[in-house]
Scaffold this motif. Structure first.
Motif, mmCIF file in Angstrom:
data_model
loop_
_atom_site.group_PDB
_atom_site.id
_atom_site.type_symbol
_atom_site.label_atom_id
_atom_site.label_comp_id
_atom_site.label_asym_id
_atom_site.label_seq_id
_atom_site.Cartn_x
_atom_site.Cartn_y
_atom_site.Cartn_z
ATOM 1 N N HIS A 218 0.820 -1.217 0.000
ATOM 2 C CA HIS A 218 0.000 0.000 0.000
ATOM 3 C C HIS A 218 0.849 1.261 0.000
ATOM 4 O O HIS A 218 1.731 1.432 0.845
ATOM 5 N N GLN A 219 0.581 2.150 -0.935
ATOM 6 C CA GLN A 219 1.277 3.424 -1.087
ATOM 7 C C GLN A 219 0.237 4.467 -1.518
ATOM 8 O O GLN A 219 -0.147 4.525 -2.689
ATOM 9 N N PRO A 220 -0.231 5.325 -0.583
ATOM 10 C CA PRO A 220 -1.316 6.255 -0.906
ATOM 11 C C PRO A 220 -0.930 7.420 -1.819
ATOM 12 O O PRO A 220 -1.807 8.063 -2.391
ATOM 13 N N ILE A 221 0.370 7.730 -1.908
ATOM 14 C CA ILE A 221 0.749 8.854 -2.766
ATOM 15 C C ILE A 221 0.663 8.419 -4.221
ATOM 16 O O ILE A 221 1.399 7.541 -4.668
ATOM 17 N N ALA A 222 -0.255 9.004 -4.950
ATOM 18 C CA ALA A 222 -0.505 8.623 -6.339
ATOM 19 C C ALA A 222 0.726 8.951 -7.191
ATOM 20 O O ALA A 222 1.505 9.851 -6.874
ATOM 21 N N GLY A 223 0.871 8.210 -8.265
ATOM 22 C CA GLY A 223 2.020 8.413 -9.145
ATOM 23 C C GLY A 223 2.289 7.193 -10.001
ATOM 24 O O GLY A 223 2.755 7.300 -11.130
ATOM 25 N N LEU A 224 1.985 6.013 -9.459
ATOM 26 C CA LEU A 224 2.154 4.779 -10.228
ATOM 27 C C LEU A 224 1.072 4.693 -11.298
ATOM 28 O O LEU A 224 -0.115 4.857 -11.008
ATOM 29 N N LEU A 281 7.329 0.087 -0.586
ATOM 30 C CA LEU A 281 7.703 -1.202 -0.016
ATOM 31 C C LEU A 281 7.391 -2.254 -1.076
ATOM 32 O O LEU A 281 6.220 -2.461 -1.427
ATOM 33 N N ILE A 282 8.441 -2.905 -1.600
ATOM 34 C CA ILE A 282 8.295 -3.763 -2.772
ATOM 35 C C ILE A 282 9.032 -5.077 -2.545
ATOM 36 O O ILE A 282 10.115 -5.092 -1.959
ATOM 37 N N TYR A 283 8.445 -6.165 -3.030
ATOM 38 C CA TYR A 283 9.126 -7.458 -2.990
ATOM 39 C C TYR A 283 9.256 -7.982 -4.412
ATOM 40 O O TYR A 283 8.266 -8.066 -5.147
#
Length: 355
Positions: A218-224, A281-283
């Protein structure tokens, strides 16, 4: 350096607020892998896999994910000189350890810093900052949980869809076997409107990953953003109860091109978020080092006409050779050793560019 121990003095991490801007989001397929072992669940999920897969339900609590983000923030808050003691050797295709943000004119090519923690096997034993050593057990537990409870069920499901032996992919992703699998802490740096305008507001140019599957928490800052089959870029909505899953090159190769790598990029966030660092946070799940990236023999692929020896798969390239060649190639462009991205990666297989 002292060994891992119970250590609870990390400042609490809370997710940034969502943007209030109205964005065009991609319509992603939600896959709940907890149904895999339920009656009829495999068949139901397989029908979904036959469509484009981008995310799946998961068994991680919000606190588990926040804890890793707290560690991510703590690592990047260390002095640069301390972080550079653990620099990775990207020139040799090695992404274990710390990669700094580029500076000066090269910052337009590389606006992030990363710390990659490889899987916990003897071949990857290496020094780490004390903040990581203090929490090594919980990082190990988190990484193993991604591998065992998210990756393995998905690999079983992909094999079922391709009508091959259910452990085919699992047997090529054994945790204890040599391979370049790792957990990544990542931080993008905010830039001014003028700086971003010079590079078309691109923070990470359109690309595919070179592993098997990439799991983004989860990453709330939009951009992806992901590129649709029609070539349009759409935002990816990051839900707190889901992991975004990108199919990557190794799985595309192994499936003869049937399962397509997810084309994605990162752009300047909306203005109500643009002044904040963007932590990720990426795997990265990757085949075992010696796995040859050639298509599996699959009844489904034979029926659909995908079972063929196309040029992209004509060479005996291993997963490790592929990964190291991609990392080294990206290093040369990022550090200014070459002025333009190189087309060929290895053995006649070319990089694809999307911006």
């Amino acid at each position: 350096m002292s060994p891992s121990r119970v250590h609870n003095d990390l400042p609490r991490y809370d997710f940034p607020e969502d943007t209030e801007e109205i964005l065009e989001y991609a319509d992603l397929e939600a896959l709940d892998i907890s149904k895999l072992d339920q009656p009829g669940g495999k068949e139901s999920l397989a029908a979904q896999v036959l469509q484009f897969i981008n995310k799946n339900g998961h068994g991680f609590s919000e606190e588990e994910v926040k804890r890793q983000y707290a560690l991510c923030r703590a690592v990047f808050d260390l002095p640069l000189g301390e972080k550079l003691k653990y620099a990775c050797d990207t020139a040799k295709g090695d992404f274990r350890g710390y990669k700094p943000q580029s500076t000066g004119k090269l910052s337009v090519r590389d606006n992030d810093e990363r710390y990659n923690i490889p899987k916990f096997t003897p071949e990857h034993e290496r020094p780490h900052p004390q903040i990581i050593l203090d929490h090594l057990d919980e990082i190990r537990d988190f990484s193993l949980k991604v591998h065992d409870q998210v990756l393995i069920p998905l690999l079983r499901l992909f094999a079922y869809v391709l009508e091959i032996e259910e452990k085919y992919f699992v047997d090529r992703h054994r945790y204890e076997a040599p391979g370049l699998e790792y957990l990544r802490y990542m931080k993008y740096f905010p830039r001014s409107v003028e700086e971003d305008a010079e590079v078309g507001n691109i923070w990470a140019r359109g690309h595919t990953d070179y592993n098997t599957l990439t799991f983004l928490f989860h990453q709330p800052i939009a951009g992806l953003q992901v590129q649709t089959p029609e070539g349009r870029w759409k935002y990816v909505k990051s839900s707190s109860d889901a992991i975004i899953v990108n199919i990557a090159d190794a799985l595309e190769f192994l499936s003869g091109g049937y399962l397509k790598s997810t084309v994605h990029r990162v752009i300047r966030p909306p203005e109500d978020q643009a002044n904040r660092p963007r932590l990720s946070l990426i795997y990265f799940a990757r085949p075992e080092a010696n796995t040859i990236l050639k298509p599996v023999v699959s009844p489904l692929l034979q029926r659909l006409g995908f079972q063929r020896d196309v040029e992209s798969f004509a060479h005996d390239v291993t997963a490790e050779e592929w990964a190291r060649a991609r990392i080294a190639k990206d290093h040369r462009f990022r550090t200014g050793l070459v002025d333009k991205p190189e087309k060929e990666i290895i053995a006649g297989v070319n990089q694809r560019f999307y911006d």
